[in-house]
Design a protein around this motif. Structure first.
Motif, PDB file in Angstrom:
ATOM      1  N   ASP A 121       0.823  -1.219   0.000  1.00  0.00           N
ATOM      2  CA  ASP A 121       0.000   0.000   0.000  1.00  0.00           C
ATOM      3  C   ASP A 121       0.852   1.261   0.000  1.00  0.00           C
ATOM      4  O   ASP A 121       0.323   2.378   0.123  1.00  0.00           O
ATOM      5  CB  ASP A 121      -0.925   0.011   1.224  1.00  0.00           C
TER       6      ASP A 121
ATOM      7  N   ASN B 282       3.156   2.010   2.246  1.00  0.00           N
ATOM      8  CA  ASN B 282       3.537   2.450   3.592  1.00  0.00           C
ATOM      9  C   ASN B 282       4.958   1.991   3.920  1.00  0.00           C
ATOM     10  O   ASN B 282       5.344   0.860   3.622  1.00  0.00           O
ATOM     11  CB  ASN B 282       2.566   1.880   4.634  1.00  0.00           C
TER      12      ASN B 282
ATOM     13  N   GLY C 193       5.822   4.603   8.774  1.00  0.00           N
ATOM     14  CA  GLY C 193       4.418   4.982   8.840  1.00  0.00           C
ATOM     15  C   GLY C 193       4.018   5.966   7.761  1.00  0.00           C
ATOM     16  O   GLY C 193       2.826   6.146   7.494  1.00  0.00           O
ATOM     17  N   ARG C 194       4.981   6.595   7.127  1.00  0.00           N
ATOM     18  CA  ARG C 194       4.658   7.543   6.056  1.00  0.00           C
ATOM     19  C   ARG C 194       4.545   6.802   4.723  1.00  0.00           C
ATOM     20  O   ARG C 194       4.951   5.656   4.582  1.00  0.00           O
ATOM     21  CB  ARG C 194       5.732   8.620   5.956  1.00  0.00           C
ATOM     22  N   LYS C 195       4.002   7.497   3.747  1.00  0.00           N
ATOM     23  CA  LYS C 195       3.927   6.942   2.411  1.00  0.00           C
ATOM     24  C   LYS C 195       5.308   7.045   1.750  1.00  0.00           C
ATOM     25  O   LYS C 195       6.043   8.011   1.958  1.00  0.00           O
ATOM     26  CB  LYS C 195       2.889   7.683   1.562  1.00  0.00           C
TER      27      LYS C 195
END
Length: 373
Positions: A34, A36, A54-56
């Motif tokens: 996804d 991440n 946790g960030r894209k």
């Protein structure tokens, strides 16, 4: 796993791999399907100035949406294994590998290793600038060298002359010239200097500047050229092979000497031919007192003199067979075309024999044909 290895390199066995990854200079991150970020090693955290977990993935690249070819959404076999990305003004070579689930054996994430190549890219760009400057300099040198060649058609009352000059590099090591000495004498020479490229082209320019265009003795011209060469202190591996001749248009005679050119000019008279041989050392610093033989050959109306270097002779076909002198002589004996047409067809025939184009030749091609009227 050896306890000794764990004790030596990791805080605990469970942290062994992470400690190793954190010890790398390259940046490492893991991204799920996804987009991440699941893991970032210590050097990447320090380089970014924050923990990106946790960030894209695309946010780290300064983007607000996923990349067009986002690797996290691709199947494992389609993941590009190498690309470049720019982060905070630094350029990274990114190597990607699929990470499969132990349970399903499906690709669930991607591991990226980012290697900083900023300095390498800067060096590459600087090198490209230097190469571009070199190409421009070579282009100027080529124009200068070509401007020193004779006009394509040298036509007097008793002589017709044409030549083809094709260097294998941007600038070549072959050279030729034809010039009037006085109203009854025409000087002509063809030369092959050692090597190719800039050094060779400089020698051709020395040759043109240093050769005596007033003497009526070819052997004296070459002797004087030899001594002039030695005054300049050229290196031992540099030398010039040159055939020099003088045509007397009043009595149709041709006096010539040879300074080591390994291809003898050919005299075509009717259906016969003769190789114009003469001995002599190349223009070099190999001996103190060179000796050059001077030979005089009688000419007649319609006689042709072919001058060439070994480039066209040594053109090879796919069977490594050379084009050779025999095919050249056969070509000249079988046609009486104008000099320009005759040598053009000769070069075309040699290239067809090799199955290559003029851009693929491995040596300079220089061919000249002179015809007595």
């Amino acid at each position: 796993m050896s306890n000794k290895i764990v004790k030596e390199f990791a805080s605990t066995e469970s942290n062994f791999i992470e400690d190793i990854i954190d010890g790398m200079q390259d940046w490492v991150r893991v991204i799920d399907r996804d987009g991440n970020i699941l893991f970032v090693n210590k050097p990447m955290c320090e380089g970014l100035g924050y923990n990106a977990v946790g960030r894209k993935c695309y946010e780290v690249l300064g983007r607000s949406s996923p990349c067009a070819n986002c690797i996290s959404s691709l199947k494992g076999e389609n993941i590009p294994n190498c690309k470049e990305e720019t982060i905070n003004g630094r350029v990274f070579s990114v190597t990607s590998s699929p990470l499969k689930s132990f349970q399903s054996n499906n690709v669930e994430a991607v591991i990226e290793v980012l290697h900083d190549i900023t300095e390498l890219k800067m060096l590459s760009q600087e090198l490209e600038k230097q190469n571009e400057q070199l190409r421009e300099d070579l282009s100027i040198a080529r124009k200068l060298q070509c401007s020193l060649l004779p006009k394509q058609q040298f036509i007097g009352d008793k002589i017709s002359f044409s030549y083809i000059y094709k260097p294998c590099e941007m600038i070549g090591g072959d050279f030729l010239d034809i010039f009037e000495i006085d109203e009854d004498h025409i000087g002509i020479y063809i030369a092959d200097v050692s090597g190719h490229g800039i050094a060779a082209s400089m020698l051709t320019m020395f040759l043109r500047a240093a050769i005596d265009k007033s003497s009526l003795s070819p052997s004296k011209v070459l002797t004087q050229l030899y001594h002039e060469f030695n005054k300049n202190g050229f290196e031992n591996e540099l030398y010039i092979s040159v055939f020099f001749g003088i045509i007397n248009t009043s009595d149709y005679s041709f006096a010539y000497s040879n300074a080591g050119l390994n291809v003898s000019p050919v005299l075509f008279s009717g259906n016969e031919f003769k190789l114009l041989r003469a001995t002599g050392i190349p223009i070099s610093n190999w001996v103190d007192k060179p000796e050059y033989t001077e030979v005089t050959q009688k000419l007649s109306s319609k006689d042709r003199l072919l001058f060439l270097t070994d480039g066209i002779i040594e053109i090879k076909n796919k069977s490594s067979e050379q084009f050779g002198e025999d095919r050249i002589i056969e070509h000249l004996l079988k046609n009486d075309l104008k000099p320009s047409s005759s040598i053009t067809k000769l070069v075309d025939k040699a290239l067809a024999f090799s199955g290559s184009s003029i851009h693929d030749i491995m040596d300079d091609i220089t061919v000249a044909l002179l015809e007595m009227k």
